[in-house]
Write an enzyme that holds these catalytic residues in place. Sequence first.
Site, PDB file in Angstrom:
ATOM      1  CG  HIS A 267      -2.158   0.998   1.058  1.00 66.54           C
ATOM      2  ND1 HIS A 267      -2.477   1.662   0.152  1.00 66.54           N
ATOM      3  CD2 HIS A 267      -2.939   1.239   2.199  1.00 66.54           C
ATOM      4  CE1 HIS A 267      -3.613   2.478   0.550  1.00 66.54           C
ATOM      5  NE2 HIS A 267      -3.750   2.195   1.728  1.00 66.54           N
ATOM      6  CG  HIS A 306      -4.203   0.571  -8.243  1.00 67.07           C
ATOM      7  ND1 HIS A 306      -5.350   0.670  -8.121  1.00 67.07           N
ATOM      8  CD2 HIS A 306      -3.650   1.531  -7.606  1.00 67.07           C
ATOM      9  CE1 HIS A 306      -5.600   1.524  -6.987  1.00 67.07           C
ATOM     10  NE2 HIS A 306      -4.585   1.975  -6.597  1.00 67.07           N
ATOM     11  CG  ASP A 362       3.074   4.556  -4.086  1.00 65.78           C
ATOM     12  OD1 ASP A 362       3.002   5.442  -3.518  1.00 65.78           O
ATOM     13  OD2 ASP A 362       2.320   3.662  -3.568  1.00 65.78           O
TER      14      ASP A 362
END
Length: 428
Positions: A267, A306, A362
Site C-alpha cells: 500500500h 493497481h 507511487d
Amino acid sequence: MASDTLTITDNRTGTLYEVPITDDTIRAIDLRKIKVNADDFGMMTYDPAFMNTAACRSAITFIDGDRGILRYRGYPIEQVAEQASFLEVAYLLNYGELPTKAEIDAWEHDIRYHTYVHTNVIKFLEGFRYDAHPMGMLLGTIGGLSTFYPDAKDVHDPANRKIQKIRLMAKLPTIAAFCFRHSRGLPYEFPRNDLDYIGNFVNMTFSIGGKHEPNPVLQRALEILLILHADHEQNCSTSAVRAVGSSGVDPFSAVSAGIAALYGPLHGGANEAVLQMLDEIGTKDRIPAFIEAVKNGGDRLMGFGHRVYKSYDPRAKLIKQVAYDVFQQTGLNPKLEIALELERIALEDDYFISRKLYPNVDFYSGLIYQAMGYPTDFFTVLFALGRLPGWLAQWEEMITDKEQKIARPRQIYTGEDARDFVPLVMRK
Ligand code: CMC
C-alpha cells in the site's frame, strides 16, 4: 419485459429465487434465503480481499479504473490538482462542496490554531529509539492522542466530530514533523501560525536554528502530491479506518489503524520500496535482467499495478509532470533516468501489457520526495499526511450512514469437527 431482478435456480433443490438488483448490484444478505432445508444457515458469498464486494455506498470519490478517471466529489483530479489548495480539497472531501471564501477562511483558521500538541506528546516521542521508523512512531503517537482527547469518544455528535477532525488535520503535520526531527536527532521545531499549512509543515521539518528559506515551486509540488493522495475510495487503509471506526471507537484510534494499513509495502509503503528497487538496479544496463527476474516471479516491479486501475493511473501522469518541475529546481536525479527507462521497457513488455500493469501513484512520488530532501523512510508519512482528509471524510460518511453497522465479515470454517479434549498426559 425486463425487470431489475436476478433469478437464481438452486440446482440442489430446483427452487427458483428472485433477488432485486439496485445499482447493478445484489445484496449478499438476499442470498441468505437460499437454503436446502429450514435448518440451513443460508447461502453466503465468498470474496477474499473484497475483489467484487461493495461494502458501502459513498458519495466522496469516483474512480473508473478502466478509463483512468479519478474525481473528488465530481471534480476531475486534473482540475483539482491544478487549481485547489490542499485545505480546500480537505474541505471539499469532508463537506461535499467547494468552500466559499468565508468557509475556507474559517476552516484554515481553525486548523491553524490547533497545530500545537500537548507537551507530554514530546516526552512520549522521546521514548522511541533513535532509529524508530517514522511510520511506527506516527501510528503509535496518533493512537496515543486519543488519550489526550477523551471527548473524542462522542462520535455521534456532529459538532464533536468536527472538532476532532480539525485537531487531526492540525496536529498530524506537527507530529509527522516531530517524527522526522527525532529520526535526525534534531530539536523539534514548533508550529508557526503565520505560515500556511504546507509552509508550516515544511518549516517544521527543515528549519535549522529557526531559519528556512522556502522554495515556492517545491512547496506547491508537495501540495499537489498531497492533493493527489487525498482520497482513493475504499483502499486498504480507508477500509481499515471504516472497519475500526465502525466499532464506535474515537477517530484518533481509527486513523491510527489507517496509518498501520498504509505502512505496508503493498500500500503506502510502495513509494519507499520503489526507491529501494531503483537503488538495487543501480544502472540502466541492469534493467533488462531485473525485468526478467520480475517476470519469473522473483520480485515485483514496485510502483506498478493497481487493484482498480487497469490503465495508466491518472495520478501517476500528474506526478510525472510534477517530477519534471521539481528536478528543474533541484537538478536531475540519475534514478529518474532508471525509472523512465524501466517504465518504457515495462510498457512494451507483454507480461505487463497482458496483466494491464501500469505505473501507479507511487512510481514517481518517492523520487520527488527524495529530491525535496526527505529520507525514504519518511515517504509513507507524507502519504499519510495527504490521505488524512479522505480517511476523515470516509469515517464521517460511515458514522452517519444508517445502513452501516459494526464491520463483521463471515467465514467458511475449514477446521476440525467437534472432538473431545485430550489431557496433556495422554497426548502423543
Ligand atoms: N510486478 C509484477 N507483477 C505484478 C505486479 C507488479 N508490480 N503487480 C501485479 N502483478 C502480477 C501478479 O503477479 C499477477 O500475475 P499472475 O496473474 O500471473 O499471477 C497479476 O499481475 C495480478 O496481480 P495481483 O497481485 O492479483 O493484483 P492485485 O490487484 O491483488 O494487486 C497490487 C495490486 C497494487 C498490490 C499489485 O499490483 C502490487 O503488488 N504492486 C506493487 C506494489 C505497489 O506498487 N503498490 C502501490 C499501489 S498504489 C498506491 C496505493 O494504493 O497504496
